[in-house]
Scaffold this motif. Structure first.
Motif, PDB file in Angstrom:
ATOM      1  N   VAL A   6      -2.381  -6.166 -10.647  1.00 53.37           N
ATOM      2  CA  VAL A   6      -2.096  -6.118 -12.080  1.00 53.37           C
ATOM      3  C   VAL A   6      -0.598  -6.162 -12.336  1.00 53.37           C
ATOM      4  O   VAL A   6      -0.136  -6.825 -13.277  1.00 53.37           O
ATOM      5  CB  VAL A   6      -2.732  -4.854 -12.696  1.00 53.37           C
ATOM      6  CG1 VAL A   6      -2.227  -4.626 -14.117  1.00 53.37           C
ATOM      7  CG2 VAL A   6      -4.255  -4.965 -12.678  1.00 53.37           C
ATOM      8  N   ASP A   7       0.183  -5.456 -11.514  1.00 55.12           N
ATOM      9  CA  ASP A   7       1.627  -5.385 -11.735  1.00 55.12           C
ATOM     10  C   ASP A   7       2.405  -6.393 -10.898  1.00 55.12           C
ATOM     11  O   ASP A   7       3.631  -6.313 -10.796  1.00 55.12           O
ATOM     12  CB  ASP A   7       2.155  -3.973 -11.495  1.00 55.12           C
ATOM     13  CG  ASP A   7       1.729  -3.404 -10.154  1.00 55.12           C
ATOM     14  OD1 ASP A   7       1.193  -4.182  -9.330  1.00 55.12           O
ATOM     15  OD2 ASP A   7       1.936  -2.205  -9.915  1.00 55.12           O
ATOM     16  N   GLY A   8       1.708  -7.327 -10.242  1.00 56.56           N
ATOM     17  CA  GLY A   8       2.391  -8.428  -9.580  1.00 56.56           C
ATOM     18  C   GLY A   8       2.750  -8.215  -8.126  1.00 56.56           C
ATOM     19  O   GLY A   8       3.229  -9.150  -7.473  1.00 56.56           O
ATOM     20  N   ARG A   9       2.514  -7.038  -7.576  1.00 59.85           N
ATOM     21  CA  ARG A   9       2.823  -6.778  -6.172  1.00 59.85           C
ATOM     22  C   ARG A   9       1.683  -5.998  -5.530  1.00 59.85           C
ATOM     23  O   ARG A   9       1.212  -5.003  -6.079  1.00 59.85           O
ATOM     24  CB  ARG A   9       4.130  -5.993  -6.014  1.00 59.85           C
ATOM     25  CG  ARG A   9       5.378  -6.788  -6.368  1.00 59.85           C
ATOM     26  CD  ARG A   9       6.650  -6.035  -5.986  1.00 59.85           C
ATOM     27  NE  ARG A   9       6.730  -5.860  -4.533  1.00 59.85           N
ATOM     28  CZ  ARG A   9       7.216  -6.788  -3.695  1.00 59.85           C
ATOM     29  NH1 ARG A   9       7.642  -7.959  -4.164  1.00 59.85           N
ATOM     30  NH2 ARG A   9       7.270  -6.562  -2.403  1.00 59.85           N
ATOM     31  N   PHE A  10       1.248  -6.479  -4.368  1.00 59.75           N
ATOM     32  CA  PHE A  10       0.208  -5.788  -3.617  1.00 59.75           C
ATOM     33  C   PHE A  10       0.792  -4.527  -2.975  1.00 59.75           C
ATOM     34  O   PHE A  10       1.890  -4.566  -2.404  1.00 59.75           O
ATOM     35  CB  PHE A  10      -0.333  -6.683  -2.503  1.00 59.75           C
ATOM     36  CG  PHE A  10      -1.171  -7.843  -2.968  1.00 59.75           C
ATOM     37  CD1 PHE A  10      -2.549  -7.727  -3.075  1.00 59.75           C
ATOM     38  CD2 PHE A  10      -0.596  -9.072  -3.291  1.00 59.75           C
ATOM     39  CE1 PHE A  10      -3.329  -8.803  -3.471  1.00 59.75           C
ATOM     40  CE2 PHE A  10      -1.356 -10.152  -3.697  1.00 59.75           C
ATOM     41  CZ  PHE A  10      -2.739 -10.023  -3.797  1.00 59.75           C
ATOM     42  N   SER A  11       0.054  -3.430  -3.049  1.00 60.59           N
ATOM     43  CA  SER A  11       0.416  -2.251  -2.261  1.00 60.59           C
ATOM     44  C   SER A  11       0.052  -2.512  -0.804  1.00 60.59           C
ATOM     45  O   SER A  11      -0.668  -3.470  -0.485  1.00 60.59           O
ATOM     46  CB  SER A  11      -0.327  -1.025  -2.772  1.00 60.59           C
ATOM     47  OG  SER A  11      -1.724  -1.143  -2.492  1.00 60.59           O
ATOM     48  N   ALA A  12       0.523  -1.658   0.095  1.00 61.97           N
ATOM     49  CA  ALA A  12       0.232  -1.853   1.524  1.00 61.97           C
ATOM     50  C   ALA A  12      -1.271  -1.842   1.811  1.00 61.97           C
ATOM     51  O   ALA A  12      -1.776  -2.734   2.518  1.00 61.97           O
ATOM     52  CB  ALA A  12       0.970  -0.807   2.357  1.00 61.97           C
ATOM     53  N   PRO A  13      -2.054  -0.873   1.289  1.00 64.95           N
ATOM     54  CA  PRO A  13      -3.502  -0.916   1.541  1.00 64.95           C
ATOM     55  C   PRO A  13      -4.169  -2.149   0.933  1.00 64.95           C
ATOM     56  O   PRO A  13      -5.051  -2.756   1.555  1.00 64.95           O
ATOM     57  CB  PRO A  13      -4.007   0.374   0.882  1.00 64.95           C
ATOM     58  CG  PRO A  13      -2.833   1.282   0.834  1.00 64.95           C
ATOM     59  CD  PRO A  13      -1.658   0.368   0.601  1.00 64.95           C
ATOM     60  N   GLN A  14      -3.759  -2.514  -0.276  1.00 58.01           N
ATOM     61  CA  GLN A  14      -4.325  -3.711  -0.905  1.00 58.01           C
ATOM     62  C   GLN A  14      -4.020  -4.955  -0.089  1.00 58.01           C
ATOM     63  O   GLN A  14      -4.898  -5.805   0.135  1.00 58.01           O
ATOM     64  CB  GLN A  14      -3.765  -3.867  -2.317  1.00 58.01           C
ATOM     65  CG  GLN A  14      -4.215  -2.813  -3.308  1.00 58.01           C
ATOM     66  CD  GLN A  14      -3.410  -2.843  -4.591  1.00 58.01           C
ATOM     67  OE1 GLN A  14      -2.394  -3.548  -4.692  1.00 58.01           O
ATOM     68  NE2 GLN A  14      -3.832  -2.070  -5.591  1.00 58.01           N
ATOM     69  N   LYS A  15      -2.797  -5.053   0.376  1.00 57.62           N
ATOM     70  CA  LYS A  15      -2.393  -6.215   1.164  1.00 57.62           C
ATOM     71  C   LYS A  15      -3.168  -6.284   2.475  1.00 57.62           C
ATOM     72  O   LYS A  15      -3.583  -7.370   2.905  1.00 57.62           O
ATOM     73  CB  LYS A  15      -0.894  -6.174   1.429  1.00 57.62           C
ATOM     74  CG  LYS A  15      -0.375  -7.384   2.193  1.00 57.62           C
ATOM     75  CD  LYS A  15       1.142  -7.328   2.359  1.00 57.62           C
ATOM     76  CE  LYS A  15       1.666  -8.538   3.141  1.00 57.62           C
ATOM     77  NZ  LYS A  15       3.142  -8.489   3.295  1.00 57.62           N
ATOM     78  N   ALA A  16      -3.379  -5.138   3.122  1.00 59.31           N
ATOM     79  CA  ALA A  16      -4.110  -5.123   4.392  1.00 59.31           C
ATOM     80  C   ALA A  16      -5.525  -5.654   4.208  1.00 59.31           C
ATOM     81  O   ALA A  16      -6.012  -6.475   5.006  1.00 59.31           O
ATOM     82  CB  ALA A  16      -4.134  -3.706   4.959  1.00 59.31           C
ATOM     83  N   LEU A  17      -6.209  -5.202   3.150  1.00 59.83           N
ATOM     84  CA  LEU A  17      -7.566  -5.687   2.898  1.00 59.83           C
ATOM     85  C   LEU A  17      -7.571  -7.142   2.458  1.00 59.83           C
ATOM     86  O   LEU A  17      -8.441  -7.923   2.848  1.00 59.83           O
ATOM     87  CB  LEU A  17      -8.246  -4.815   1.840  1.00 59.83           C
ATOM     88  CG  LEU A  17      -8.575  -3.374   2.248  1.00 59.83           C
ATOM     89  CD1 LEU A  17      -9.276  -2.653   1.104  1.00 59.83           C
ATOM     90  CD2 LEU A  17      -9.444  -3.334   3.500  1.00 59.83           C
ATOM     91  N   TYR A  18      -6.594  -7.519   1.650  1.00 57.31           N
ATOM     92  CA  TYR A  18      -6.529  -8.898   1.170  1.00 57.31           C
ATOM     93  C   TYR A  18      -6.326  -9.865   2.332  1.00 57.31           C
ATOM     94  O   TYR A  18      -7.012 -10.891   2.422  1.00 57.31           O
ATOM     95  CB  TYR A  18      -5.395  -9.055   0.149  1.00 57.31           C
ATOM     96  CG  TYR A  18      -5.434 -10.403  -0.543  1.00 57.31           C
ATOM     97  CD1 TYR A  18      -6.124 -10.566  -1.739  1.00 57.31           C
ATOM     98  CD2 TYR A  18      -4.807 -11.514   0.016  1.00 57.31           C
ATOM     99  CE1 TYR A  18      -6.180 -11.802  -2.367  1.00 57.31           C
ATOM    100  CE2 TYR A  18      -4.868 -12.755  -0.608  1.00 57.31           C
ATOM    101  CZ  TYR A  18      -5.549 -12.895  -1.792  1.00 57.31           C
ATOM    102  OH  TYR A  18      -5.619 -14.124  -2.396  1.00 57.31           O
ATOM    103  N   GLU A  19      -5.392  -9.535   3.218  1.00 55.30           N
ATOM    104  CA  GLU A  19      -5.134 -10.408   4.370  1.00 55.30           C
ATOM    105  C   GLU A  19      -6.360 -10.502   5.271  1.00 55.30           C
ATOM    106  O   GLU A  19      -6.623 -11.552   5.863  1.00 55.30           O
ATOM    107  CB  GLU A  19      -3.930  -9.888   5.164  1.00 55.30           C
ATOM    108  CG  GLU A  19      -2.604  -9.934   4.404  1.00 55.30           C
ATOM    109  CD  GLU A  19      -2.027 -11.343   4.294  1.00 55.30           C
ATOM    110  OE1 GLU A  19      -2.734 -12.326   4.588  1.00 55.30           O
ATOM    111  OE2 GLU A  19      -0.849 -11.455   3.889  1.00 55.30           O
ATOM    112  N   LEU A  20      -7.143  -9.424   5.351  1.00 52.37           N
ATOM    113  CA  LEU A  20      -8.372  -9.464   6.147  1.00 52.37           C
ATOM    114  C   LEU A  20      -9.375 -10.438   5.534  1.00 52.37           C
ATOM    115  O   LEU A  20      -9.974 -11.260   6.245  1.00 52.37           O
ATOM    116  CB  LEU A  20      -8.970  -8.061   6.236  1.00 52.37           C
ATOM    117  CG  LEU A  20     -10.351  -7.963   6.903  1.00 52.37           C
ATOM    118  CD1 LEU A  20     -10.307  -8.492   8.340  1.00 52.37           C
ATOM    119  CD2 LEU A  20     -10.861  -6.526   6.865  1.00 52.37           C
ATOM    120  N   VAL A  21      -9.567 -10.370   4.222  1.00 52.89           N
ATOM    121  CA  VAL A  21     -10.510 -11.279   3.564  1.00 52.89           C
ATOM    122  C   VAL A  21     -10.041 -12.725   3.685  1.00 52.89           C
ATOM    123  O   VAL A  21     -10.844 -13.638   3.929  1.00 52.89           O
ATOM    124  CB  VAL A  21     -10.701 -10.878   2.085  1.00 52.89           C
ATOM    125  CG1 VAL A  21     -11.592 -11.889   1.364  1.00 52.89           C
ATOM    126  CG2 VAL A  21     -11.313  -9.489   1.988  1.00 52.89           C
TER     127      VAL A  21
END
Length: 448
Positions: A279-294
């Motif tokens: 929403v605010d334009g930057r992935f948090s570390a946990p969000q990024k970890a899951l996103y990169e996995l998907v």
């Protein structure tokens, strides 16, 4: 006959070749549906009917008569008559004669003549092809036609001895897309991809999901798409863990993700794209970890799309990557499962990934055609063929639960693209929608 009309005529010819000599096939378009009072929902033709006719008006039916001996095959359209008064209110009607000429039919009649004409067309026909069991009203109408023909038995006229399910034949035809269909699907995907990019630029904390939906719908229509291909999903925060969420009425909050599943329909063909962004334009570390996995799981699934390989390989490739990642991130207990294969055998991944990795795509967003071929024995998943169109959409959905790391709670991520199987692998049609973390964050730094 125009090039477009020729394409539909060629499809009718292919169907006629698959029919028993002298047999008759009948297929009606979709009815208009009342929304309330005297207002109808926006009209959308039946996909099967349009696939064979290219004719988009309601109150229409198509009859095909297969060749027999020296009698050539015929295609006959039934449609609304010209009516200048109704055209003042509702718009242009082709009428039978203009429709016959423009769309390349061998004959055309008013739709009100269908029952009487079917009695003649079915006389002495060996078989009838129609949407068997598709609706009680259609079955009753077919029964009345057959009774009318049987009533002429003393005159030596016979009714069709066998009934065949027409839609199964058409499903197999529609499963393989031609160049014209692929071009329309690519256009639909391009429009939808641009709409996702517009929605990313627009997203800010404090905006409502329906505001983001409005940006999508604006971009669809602005570029000529006639409809959304389905009700858009705009799911922020915890809503992203609801697979078919579409209320789209929550306010987006800082630090959350928003999952957007939205596609459009262009000239009868659908796109289906999902992207997930912060929403605010930057992935948090946990969000990024899951996103990169998907995203890694999607890369594996795309690599499995090769002609000759089973359709099920696409899902299995995604599951393998997702399950290994769930173990590495602590979503699944490494002490309990010694390997990803053990966790897959126990279906442990389904706590966080409970749906398939895609579906057929075409005139319908969940397009027709079987995924299995029971003649293949122990692995009945049908092999992929060049010209098939499908989506590839792995995801991960983490609801709060005991033993699940809290940093991942209420994160839902899905990444979906539209793909055509090619001779050497696959072609992604929806590449215009930003997908990597770097692409999304860079785009969202731009002002709307």
């Amino acid at each position: 006959m125009t090039g477009g009309a020729l394409r539909y005529a060629e499809r009718r010819a292919r169907l006629l070749e698959r029919m028993q000599p002298g047999a008759v096939a009948v297929l009606a378009t979709a009815p208009e549906i009342v929304r309330n009072g005297d207002s109808e929902y926006p009209y959308r033709h039946d996909s099967y009917f349009y696939y064979l006719s290219g004719f988009a008006e309601p109150e229409s039916a198509l009859v095909l008569v297969a060749a027999s001996g020296e009698t050539p095959a015929r295609s006959v359209l039934f449609c609304r008559e010209k009516n200048p008064e109704r055209e003042i209110w509702d718009g242009y009607r082709h009428g039978p004669e203009a429709a016959r000429t423009e769309f390349g039919f061998d004959g055309a009649h008013p739709i009100d003549d269908l029952d009487a004409q079917m009695g003649k067309l079915l006389a002495n026909a060996p078989a009838l092809y129609y949407a068997l069991g598709h609706s009680a009203a259609l079955d009753a109408q077919v029964s009345s036609w057959l009774q009318a023909v049987r009533a002429q038995g003393r005159s030596g006229i016979t009714a069709p001895a066998t009934l065949h399910h027409l839609l199964g034949i058409l499903d197999e035809m529609r499963l393989l897309k031609d160049e014209g269909e692929i071009a329309l699907m690519a256009r639909a995907a391009s429009i939808a991809g641009g709409a996702h990019a517009r929605a990313m630029r627009f997203t800010r904390a404090g905006r409502f999901e329906y505001e983001i939906e409005a940006e999508l719908l604006h971009e669809f229509r602005r570029h000529g798409a006639q409809f959304p291909a389905y009700t858009p999903i705009v799911a922020s925060g915890v809503n992203a863990c609801v697979l078919h969420y579409n209320q789209n009425n929550r306010q987006c909050r800082e630090g959350e993700l928003v999952l957007v599943d939205a596609g459009c329909e262009f000239d009868g063909y659908a796109s289906d794209i999902t992207r997930t962004w912060p929403v605010d334009g930057r992935f948090s570390a946990p969000q990024k970890a899951l996103y990169e996995l998907v995203l890694q799981a999607q890369h594996a699934a795309l690599a499995a799309i090769v002609p000759g390989r089973p359709y099920s390989d696409v899902h299995e490739a995604a599951v393998q990557v997702l399950t290994a990642g769930m173990l590495d991130l602590g979503l699944l207990d490494k002490a309990k499962y010694g390997s990803a294969d053990d966790a897959i055998a126990d279906k442990a991944y389904q706590q966080f990934y409970m749906h398939g990795t895609g579906h057929w795509l075409g005139m319908d967003v969940h397009d027709v055609g079987p995924y299995r071929d029971v003649t293949l024995g122990t692995r009945p998943s049908r092999p992929l063929l060049a010209g098939m169109a499908l989506t590839v959409e792995p995801g991960i959905y983490v609801r709060p639960a005991e033993g699940v790391p809290e940093q991942f709670w209420n994160i839902g991520i899905r990444i979906e693209d539209d793909v055509i199987v090619t001779d050497g692998g696959c072609r992604v049609l929806s590449g215009s929608a930003p997908k990597t973390v770097a692409e999304i964050e860079a785009l969202m730094r731009e002002h709307p």
